[in-house]
Design a protein around this motif. Structure first.
Motif, PDB file in Angstrom:
ATOM      1  N   THR A 131       7.761  11.003   4.551  1.00  0.00           N
ATOM      2  CA  THR A 131       8.659  12.142   4.509  1.00  0.00           C
ATOM      3  C   THR A 131       9.642  11.994   3.358  1.00  0.00           C
ATOM      4  OG1 THR A 131      10.225  11.085   6.000  1.00  0.00           O
ATOM      5  CG2 THR A 131       8.510  12.458   7.013  1.00  0.00           C
ATOM      6  N   GLU A 132      10.230  13.091   2.936  1.00  0.00           N
ATOM      7  CA  GLU A 132      11.209  13.075   1.844  1.00  0.00           C
ATOM      8  C   GLU A 132      12.378  12.158   2.166  1.00  0.00           C
ATOM      9  OE1 GLU A 132      11.544  14.843  -1.164  1.00  0.00           O
ATOM     10  OE2 GLU A 132       9.460  15.450  -1.013  1.00  0.00           O
ATOM     11  N   GLU A 133      12.905  12.240   3.410  1.00  0.00           N
ATOM     12  CA  GLU A 133      14.070  11.406   3.743  1.00  0.00           C
ATOM     13  C   GLU A 133      13.724   9.933   3.794  1.00  0.00           C
ATOM     14  OE1 GLU A 133      12.775  12.955   7.920  1.00  0.00           O
ATOM     15  OE2 GLU A 133      13.511  14.018   6.194  1.00  0.00           O
ATOM     16  N   ALA A 134      12.460   9.600   4.043  1.00  0.00           N
ATOM     17  CA  ALA A 134      12.054   8.196   4.073  1.00  0.00           C
ATOM     18  C   ALA A 134      12.148   7.570   2.694  1.00  0.00           C
ATOM     19  CB  ALA A 134      10.631   8.068   4.595  1.00  0.00           C
ATOM     20  N   MET A 135      12.001   8.376   1.663  1.00  0.00           N
ATOM     21  CA  MET A 135      12.009   7.857   0.294  1.00  0.00           C
ATOM     22  C   MET A 135      13.385   7.913  -0.349  1.00  0.00           C
ATOM     23  SD  MET A 135       8.383   9.113  -1.155  1.00  0.00           S
ATOM     24  CE  MET A 135       8.258  10.712  -0.364  1.00  0.00           C
ATOM     25  N   GLU A 136      14.367   8.505   0.315  1.00  0.00           N
ATOM     26  CA  GLU A 136      15.703   8.604  -0.287  1.00  0.00           C
ATOM     27  C   GLU A 136      16.437   7.306  -0.173  1.00  0.00           C
ATOM     28  OE1 GLU A 136      17.414  11.875   1.812  1.00  0.00           O
ATOM     29  OE2 GLU A 136      16.406  13.331   0.565  1.00  0.00           O
ATOM     30  N   LEU A 187       8.997   1.991   5.692  1.00  0.00           N
ATOM     31  CA  LEU A 187       7.863   1.073   5.624  1.00  0.00           C
ATOM     32  C   LEU A 187       7.440   0.618   7.019  1.00  0.00           C
ATOM     33  CD1 LEU A 187       8.943  -0.945   2.485  1.00  0.00           C
ATOM     34  CD2 LEU A 187       6.982   0.608   2.666  1.00  0.00           C
ATOM     35  N   VAL A 188       8.414   0.371   7.888  1.00  0.00           N
ATOM     36  CA  VAL A 188       8.090  -0.001   9.272  1.00  0.00           C
ATOM     37  C   VAL A 188       7.297   1.123   9.925  1.00  0.00           C
ATOM     38  CG1 VAL A 188       9.082  -0.421  11.574  1.00  0.00           C
ATOM     39  CG2 VAL A 188      10.014  -1.613   9.578  1.00  0.00           C
ATOM     40  N   GLU A 189       7.741   2.352   9.742  1.00  0.00           N
ATOM     41  CA  GLU A 189       7.047   3.511  10.303  1.00  0.00           C
ATOM     42  C   GLU A 189       5.623   3.591   9.752  1.00  0.00           C
ATOM     43  OE1 GLU A 189       7.306   8.380  10.179  1.00  0.00           O
ATOM     44  OE2 GLU A 189       9.083   7.219   9.642  1.00  0.00           O
ATOM     45  N   TYR A 190       5.466   3.418   8.465  1.00  0.00           N
ATOM     46  CA  TYR A 190       4.166   3.465   7.798  1.00  0.00           C
ATOM     47  C   TYR A 190       3.228   2.411   8.381  1.00  0.00           C
ATOM     48  CZ  TYR A 190       0.896   3.393   3.822  1.00  0.00           C
ATOM     49  OH  TYR A 190      -0.218   3.452   3.023  1.00  0.00           O
ATOM     50  N   ILE A 191       3.721   1.203   8.510  1.00  0.00           N
ATOM     51  CA  ILE A 191       2.921   0.082   9.018  1.00  0.00           C
ATOM     52  C   ILE A 191       2.496   0.335  10.463  1.00  0.00           C
ATOM     53  CG2 ILE A 191       3.085  -2.357   9.687  1.00  0.00           C
ATOM     54  CD1 ILE A 191       4.850  -2.691   7.118  1.00  0.00           C
ATOM     55  N   GLU A 192       3.422   0.797  11.278  1.00  0.00           N
ATOM     56  CA  GLU A 192       3.105   1.026  12.689  1.00  0.00           C
ATOM     57  C   GLU A 192       2.135   2.191  12.868  1.00  0.00           C
ATOM     58  OE1 GLU A 192       6.994   1.168  14.518  1.00  0.00           O
ATOM     59  OE2 GLU A 192       6.856  -0.985  14.959  1.00  0.00           O
ATOM     60  N   LYS A 193       2.170   3.179  11.978  1.00  0.00           N
ATOM     61  CA  LYS A 193       1.206   4.290  12.036  1.00  0.00           C
ATOM     62  C   LYS A 193      -0.212   3.785  11.825  1.00  0.00           C
ATOM     63  CE  LYS A 193       3.756   8.191  12.077  1.00  0.00           C
ATOM     64  NZ  LYS A 193       3.591   9.431  12.748  1.00  0.00           N
ATOM     65  N   HIS A 244      -0.526  -1.705  13.014  1.00  0.00           N
ATOM     66  CA  HIS A 244      -0.125  -3.103  12.831  1.00  0.00           C
ATOM     67  C   HIS A 244       1.267  -3.303  13.418  1.00  0.00           C
ATOM     68  CE1 HIS A 244       0.087  -7.075  11.091  1.00  0.00           C
ATOM     69  NE2 HIS A 244       1.257  -6.767  10.554  1.00  0.00           N
ATOM     70  N   GLU A 245       1.450  -4.381  14.132  1.00  0.00           N
ATOM     71  CA  GLU A 245       2.734  -4.640  14.768  1.00  0.00           C
ATOM     72  C   GLU A 245       3.553  -5.636  13.955  1.00  0.00           C
ATOM     73  OE1 GLU A 245       4.584  -6.512  18.871  1.00  0.00           O
ATOM     74  OE2 GLU A 245       2.471  -6.021  18.786  1.00  0.00           O
ATOM     75  N   ILE A 246       4.792  -5.289  13.723  1.00  0.00           N
ATOM     76  CA  ILE A 246       5.740  -6.198  13.077  1.00  0.00           C
ATOM     77  C   ILE A 246       6.448  -6.930  14.200  1.00  0.00           C
ATOM     78  CG2 ILE A 246       7.794  -6.379  11.616  1.00  0.00           C
ATOM     79  CD1 ILE A 246       6.876  -3.692  10.359  1.00  0.00           C
ATOM     80  N   THR A 247       6.404  -8.243  14.163  1.00  0.00           N
ATOM     81  CA  THR A 247       7.016  -9.019  15.231  1.00  0.00           C
ATOM     82  C   THR A 247       8.508  -9.213  14.972  1.00  0.00           C
ATOM     83  OG1 THR A 247       6.400 -11.079  14.137  1.00  0.00           O
ATOM     84  CG2 THR A 247       4.878 -10.238  15.796  1.00  0.00           C
ATOM     85  N   ASP A 293       0.830  -1.195   0.000  1.00  0.00           N
ATOM     86  CA  ASP A 293       0.000   0.000   0.000  1.00  0.00           C
ATOM     87  C   ASP A 293       0.873   1.256   0.000  1.00  0.00           C
ATOM     88  OD1 ASP A 293      -2.697   1.154   0.131  1.00  0.00           O
ATOM     89  OD2 ASP A 293      -2.078   1.850   2.115  1.00  0.00           O
ATOM     90  N   ALA A 294       1.911   1.252   0.811  1.00  0.00           N
ATOM     91  CA  ALA A 294       2.818   2.402   0.858  1.00  0.00           C
ATOM     92  C   ALA A 294       3.553   2.559  -0.468  1.00  0.00           C
ATOM     93  CB  ALA A 294       3.819   2.240   2.003  1.00  0.00           C
TER      94      ALA A 294
END
Length: 171
Positions: A166-171, A90-96, A99-102, A76-77
């Motif tokens: 954020t811009e830095e997330a995509m760099e 992606l971890v940040e996106y998922i947690e927002k 959903h928890e990543i184990t 989705d992201a």
């Protein structure tokens, strides 16, 4: 008798080298480099072990419900991002999205899942993209956007839907 012992030890060595290669392959999935080894053992591994194969890519339905949701939210992201996305973004996106990543290291855990998905294309340390955007949108429509439950991307209301990377997330 001496020849039997030598043969048994050679067989044992070959078995251990196969196991070592399997461990190294697993570590590489998590982005870890193998520990430096002596030239003799490296030569022995090359001589006796079969060529390592990349782990087979799998369909979204091959994942457990927990891990499938991590991959779906990553897709989705990615379909909405203008470029590559790093695993940490992606971890940040998922947690927002609640959903928890184990796992102890969420970035490594998610990276290993994405590396297995046939719908995701890895670009090394640069990040991830979808392998086929139209297919990803179809998968999302089938598995994520129509889902009614706590993990739906839009279940949290409008404040959770348009999460801007954020811009830095995509760099």
């Amino acid at each position: 008798m001496h020849a039997d012992i030598i043969k048994q030890m050679r067989d044992e060595e070959a078995g251990l080298l196969l196991k070592l290669n399997a461990v190294r392959n697993l570590l590489s999935v998590y982005g870890e480099a193998p520990v430096a080894t002596s030239a003799a053992s490296t030569q022995s591994v090359k001589r006796t072990a079969p060529a390592s194969r990349a782990r087979e890519k799998v369909a979204i339905t091959s994942f457990t419900m927990q891990t499938r949701m991590s991959v779906l939210l990553s897709l989705d992201a990615m379909v909405h991002a203008p470029g590559l996305l790093k695993t940490s973004a992606l971890v940040e996106y998922i947690e927002k999205r609640g959903h928890e990543i184990t796992g102890n290291n969420k970035v490594n855990a998610l990276g290993a899942l994405l590396a297995r998905s046939e719908d995701v294309q890895g670009h090394g340390k640069s990040g991830w993209t979808v392998a086929d955007r139209e297919r990803a949108l179809s998968i999302l429509a089938e598995h994520l956007h129509n889902e009614k439950g706590p993990h739906s991307v839009y279940a949290g209301g409008p404040e959770t839907a348009p999460y801007a990377l954020t811009e830095e997330a995509m760099e």
